[in-house]
Design an enzyme around this catalytic site. Structure first.
Site, short mmCIF file in Angstrom:
data_model
loop_
_atom_site.label_atom_id
_atom_site.label_comp_id
_atom_site.label_asym_id
_atom_site.label_seq_id
_atom_site.Cartn_x
_atom_site.Cartn_y
_atom_site.Cartn_z
N ARG A 1 93.41 -13.10 164.80
CA ARG A 1 92.75 -14.19 164.32
C ARG A 1 92.53 -15.39 163.25
O ARG A 1 92.90 -15.82 164.09
CB ARG A 1 91.67 -13.24 163.67
CG ARG A 1 90.41 -12.85 164.31
CD ARG A 1 89.09 -12.07 163.35
NE ARG A 1 90.49 -10.77 163.15
CZ ARG A 1 90.91 -9.66 164.79
NH1 ARG A 1 89.76 -9.66 166.10
NH2 ARG A 1 91.30 -9.02 164.43
N THR A 2 93.50 -14.74 162.18
CA THR A 2 94.20 -15.63 161.62
C THR A 2 94.75 -17.37 161.96
O THR A 2 94.46 -18.06 162.08
CB THR A 2 94.71 -15.22 160.50
OG1 THR A 2 93.87 -13.84 160.27
CG2 THR A 2 94.50 -16.34 159.31
N LYS B 1 119.12 -13.95 159.97
CA LYS B 1 120.44 -14.31 159.45
C LYS B 1 120.64 -13.94 157.66
O LYS B 1 121.53 -14.57 156.96
CB LYS B 1 120.43 -15.55 160.46
CG LYS B 1 119.80 -15.43 161.66
CD LYS B 1 121.28 -16.55 162.52
CE LYS B 1 120.85 -17.06 163.66
NZ LYS B 1 121.05 -18.60 164.25
N HIS C 1 93.80 -12.80 150.73
CA HIS C 1 93.98 -13.58 152.05
C HIS C 1 92.51 -14.81 151.69
O HIS C 1 91.74 -15.00 152.20
CB HIS C 1 93.48 -12.86 152.49
CG HIS C 1 92.56 -12.78 154.10
ND1 HIS C 1 93.39 -14.43 154.42
CD2 HIS C 1 93.36 -12.27 155.28
CE1 HIS C 1 93.92 -14.42 156.35
NE2 HIS C 1 93.56 -13.25 156.29
C1 NCD Z 1 92.64 -8.76 157.60
C2 NCD Z 1 93.76 -9.20 157.06
O1 NCD Z 1 94.80 -9.20 157.83
O2 NCD Z 1 94.16 -8.93 155.38
N1 NCD Z 1 92.17 -9.49 159.47
C3 NCD Z 1 92.21 -11.03 158.71
O3 NCD Z 1 92.75 -11.82 158.95
N2 NCD Z 1 90.76 -11.41 159.85
C4 NCD Z 1 91.77 -7.40 157.63
C5 NCD Z 1 92.28 -6.63 157.76
O4 NCD Z 1 93.52 -6.37 158.26
O5 NCD Z 1 92.26 -5.36 157.59
#
Ligand code: NCD
Length: 305
Positions: A53-54, A83, A132
């Site tokens: 997704r991200t 490297k 995040h």
């Molecule tokens: C999350 C993450 O990567 O922190 N996913 C995301 O970015 N949508 C949540 C997760 O991995 O549980």
């Protein structure tokens, strides 16, 4: 805003501004259009950790703004990191190709390290169990659009609140808004870090920490379910102690408020049963839509568009 490295660095005004901009971009996403706001600009996505997704969300956001994308989805295996190149040098180098960088890395603080070398804006797309910041913002947008407000709410967070970076970012942002109650449902070993609980309480927010989902669930206006973060555990055995500890199914959802909303950053493993997808309170497949609009807003702000 020069970079977006941490959720801590945004003021309430900046958060509200990003929410407004994201709402303005939402029709572009819903109607699958493309603007020419970012024409001639290049986004580089550097991912040192798994993502669906991200990364796609950042890339879709840049394309919908009218910009271009260069991407490496597996920096650890296929970039010069293999490297022995330092993050500082990578930042210095990539900023001569791209106008903005989105980066994910398994280590806390790594995005800051790359940003030190970069002459262009860097966005934290998740660093370890730390933070995040863009996911937290899209969750705020989801709450605002689906509940109509960011105050006078009981916010419930369930699952791995220790290792999950998403609940941490959500708390940092929500702490700017008044009259919120927090209920954290987790096994004791996976509870929200104490400094986060302290900072919520310092702002006057009541916080309840419990293992008992049964009494907590009916109180929640916003239910934030999270995945047990397998990759952050020392061993498989340690993870298996907690796997499946809170599984929301249709039976559980009967106890939730009729107008509650259920969020999950995804990916899910087993913590929300498939049957819940049909429940109108489930918003986790809508969140990725809001996510593109929010990332358009973030990219546009950082690029001064
Ligand atoms: C999350 C993450 O990567 O922190 N996913 C995301 O970015 N949508 C949540 C997760 O991995 O549980």
């Amino acid at each position: 805003m020069q970079h977006l490295l941490s959720s801590q660095e945004l003021t309430r005004e900046q958060i509200l501004h990003l929410l407004v901009r994201a709402e303005q971009f939402l029709p572009v996403v819903l109607n699958r259009q493309r603007l020419n706001l970012a024409q001639g600009k290049i986004l580089a996505t550097l991912f040192y950790e798994a993502s669906t997704r991200t990364r796609f969300s950042f890339e879709a956001a840049m394309l919908r703004l009218g910009g271009e994308v260069i991407s490496n989805a597996d920096m650890e295996a296929t970039s010069s990191a293999k490297k022995g190149e330092t993050l500082l040098d990578t930042g210095r180098m990539v900023s001569s190709y791209a106008d903005i960088i989105a980066m994910r890395h398994p280590q806390k603080g790594s995005v800051l390290e790359l940003a030190k070398g970069s002459s262009v804006p860097v966005v934290n797309a998740g660093d370890g169990a730390g933070d995040h910041p863009t996911q937290g913002l899209l969750d705020l947008l989801t709450i605002r659009l689906e509940k109509g407000r960011l105050e006078h709410l009981t916010i419930g967070m369930i699952g791995d609140l220790k290792n999950g970076r998403v609940p941490h970012s959500q708390c940092v942002y929500l702490n700017h808004f008044p009259n919120l109650n927090f209920i954290f449902v987790a096994p004791q070993a996976l509870q929200m870090p104490q400094d986060m609980v302290d900072s919520l309480k310092a702002k006057g927010h009541p916080v309840l920490q419990t293992e008992d989902l049964e009494t907590a669930l009916p109180q929640m206006d916003v239910i934030c379910q999270t995945r047990i973060q397998q990759e952050r555990f020392a061993s498989e055995a340690e993870y298996l102690k907690y796997k499946g500890v809170y599984v929301l199914n249709a039976e559980w959802m009967k106890r939730a408020k009729e107008d509650a909303i259920l969020l999950h950053p995804l990916p899910r493993v087993d913590e929300i049963a498939l049957e819940v997808d049909q429940d109108p309170r489930a918003k986790y497949f809508l969140q990725p839509v809001y996510g593109v609009a929010m990332r358009m807003a973030i990219l546009a702000e950082l690029l001064h568009l």
